[in-house]
Every structure is written in C-alpha cells, then in structure tokens.
Design an enzyme around this catalytic site. Sequence first.
Site, PDB file in Angstrom:
ATOM      1  N   ASP A 180       0.839  -1.201   0.000  1.00 54.20           N
ATOM      2  CA  ASP A 180       0.000   0.000   0.000  1.00 54.20           C
ATOM      3  C   ASP A 180       0.867   1.241   0.000  1.00 54.20           C
ATOM      4  OD1 ASP A 180       0.713   0.540   2.625  1.00 54.20           O
ATOM      5  OD2 ASP A 180      -1.252   0.135   3.476  1.00 54.20           O
ATOM      6  N   ASN A 188      -4.610  12.819   0.165  1.00 52.58           N
ATOM      7  CA  ASN A 188      -6.000  13.282   0.047  1.00 52.58           C
ATOM      8  C   ASN A 188      -6.236  14.574   0.827  1.00 52.58           C
ATOM      9  OD1 ASN A 188      -7.029  11.260  -1.662  1.00 52.58           O
ATOM     10  ND2 ASN A 188      -7.377   9.866   0.053  1.00 52.58           N
ATOM     11  N   HIS A 193      -9.090  14.701  -3.076  1.00 54.83           N
ATOM     12  CA  HIS A 193      -9.361  13.327  -3.500  1.00 54.83           C
ATOM     13  C   HIS A 193      -9.165  13.114  -4.996  1.00 54.83           C
ATOM     14  CE1 HIS A 193     -10.818  11.645   0.305  1.00 54.83           C
ATOM     15  NE2 HIS A 193     -11.291  12.860   0.558  1.00 54.83           N
ATOM     16  N   ASP A 197      -6.985  10.097  -6.364  1.00 53.90           N
ATOM     17  CA  ASP A 197      -7.419   9.142  -7.379  1.00 53.90           C
ATOM     18  C   ASP A 197      -6.393   9.029  -8.504  1.00 53.90           C
ATOM     19  OD1 ASP A 197      -9.708   8.626  -5.970  1.00 53.90           O
ATOM     20  OD2 ASP A 197     -11.047   9.773  -7.282  1.00 53.90           O
ATOM     21  N   GLU A 223      -5.958   2.120  -0.660  1.00 54.01           N
ATOM     22  CA  GLU A 223      -4.670   2.257  -1.343  1.00 54.01           C
ATOM     23  C   GLU A 223      -3.851   0.974  -1.295  1.00 54.01           C
ATOM     24  OE1 GLU A 223      -3.993   3.772   2.916  1.00 54.01           O
ATOM     25  OE2 GLU A 223      -5.617   3.650   1.459  1.00 54.01           O
TER      26      GLU A 223
END
Length: 306
Positions: A180, A188, A193, A197, A223
């Site tokens: 991750d 974020n 966000h 993304d 993630e």
Amino acid sequence: MSERTKDDLETTRVANADKLRDELKRRSERDRAYLVVLAGSEVGKMYKLGAGETTLGRSHRADVRIDDDSISRLHAKVIVDGQDIVIEDLGSSNGTLVNGDRITRNALSDGDKIRLGETTILKFTFHDRLDESFVQKMYDAALRDPLTKAYNKKYLLDQLVHEVSYAKRHRSPLSLIMFDLDHFKRVNDTYGHVAGDQVLSQTATRVTALLRNEDMFARYGGEEFCIVLRGISLDDAGTLAERVRVAIEEHVFRSGSTELRATASLGVAQYDGEGEPVTLIEAADSALYAAKGAGRNRVLVKFPTG
C-alpha cells in the site's frame, strides 16, 4: 396513376428493400456463436467459436482453457460446420451435460446450458457486435475496479482458490505481494481526493507495466493492492517487489498542474502448501505491516516457518 404516386411507390419500394437488407445483415451479424461462463472460474467471460473444432479443457493445449480441477485436460469439443453446431464429450472423467442431460454428442441451440465437470457452467448463444460489446463491458465491470482497472477484491479472492489448487496440483510455487501507499491520507488531505485518485490510477499503470500476462494484479481496498504470481518463488517475488517499490518512488505523479511523490511498503509471502488460500494473504499482510513498522518505503519477506 399520377407521376407523384409512382414516385411515392418507388420510394417505398426502395425504403422497404433497404430495410430488408438491413434486417438480413443484422441476422447475419448475429450468427456469431459464443460460449459465456455462467458459473465457475471467470464468470461472464466470453469465448467466440470459429469454424471447425474448438476444444475445451484445463490443459494449455485446449483452445478454451478452463481452470477447474473437475474438468479433464481435454474435456469436450464444439464443432461449428456452417449452421450446424455440435458439442462432443472427449471421454472426460466427470462428463459433459447439456441442459442437465449427460451427452456424448449433442446439437446445440441458442440458450443451451453446458456443464463441464462439477462446477463450470457455460451458456451457448449467438451475439452480434453490440451484444458482444455490452456483455464484455458488463464482464469488466463485475471483475475490475473502475478507477485503477485492476481486478477487484472479490475476483482476487475467487481466483486465489484456483491458484492455490493449481500450485498444489503441479507442485509449483505461488507467491503474493501485498503493498500500500505510505501516508496516503496525507495526499488526500493535502491535495484533494481528485489528486489521490490520480495517484492510485497512475500507480496501477506503473505496476501493471512490470508484470507478466499471467500475473494477477488486484486492488484489495483503498490504497492497498495485491499481485499474485503463479510459478514464482519467494526470492524472485521479492526481487519484483523491490522493482515495484522503486518504480513508485521514482515516479512523478501528476494531477492537473500539481506534481507529487509517493512511496510504498510491500510484504511478500509464498504459499507453503498448507491451509486455506486466505493464509497466503495473511502472511503477505503480516510482512507488509512489518515493513511499515520498520520505517516504510521498503520490502519485507515472510519466510515459511519450520
């Protein structure tokens, strides 16, 4: 009859002829035979049947390869000869059934359900181009994460059962990398966000470029991602994990005019031949959290005990 009436009739004839040609063309395009997986491995996947013979089985020599232990290596074949389409059992151990009846050879009609072995069910059908495109999109939507285009968690867990079975049957290694992105919440919170993304999407693209066709890359959640490596030893999986780590660390992520960096922590484990498939995920997950505890942006390997 007036000239105008004659012209109207001629226009109608042409329109009707065009409509008839379009209908015949539509019917012709629909004469594309497919097998669609209804149950078993890779639900929703479509296999187009060309002229001649198409073999079905779990062998790599089969034209349609189905990863199911209850299916014989060369289980059955479908024969397309013009308008005649027939399925024939090839002496399989668990048999071939069409609409519930065990067969040796049987003509197929649109909508017939074909069962191979104990769990795999296929539907025989005809599709046109629009049908094929729609079904393929539905298949992708059911199996893939819409943001990263990696496989989703459900597909990962379903396929891991088959991968473990394959590893046991062939006595071959099976490794898993779980990773991750470090401090992803900060991305974020700091950049929004949309930027987050973009980081996830670009991470998936970078990682996919490092993998073989037979490797399975999936988004486990948030993630967190997994890579399933058939036939790859623990040492080689660790080497790949380090390449993934470097690829993420060196990449400049972009979201609009914003540039940012990210790192990843990775855990690597190999199936030891015992326990349920979830034990492989648990082992890789344990190594991942050990990597985070050791300072992040690193790879740690979970060695088998005993």
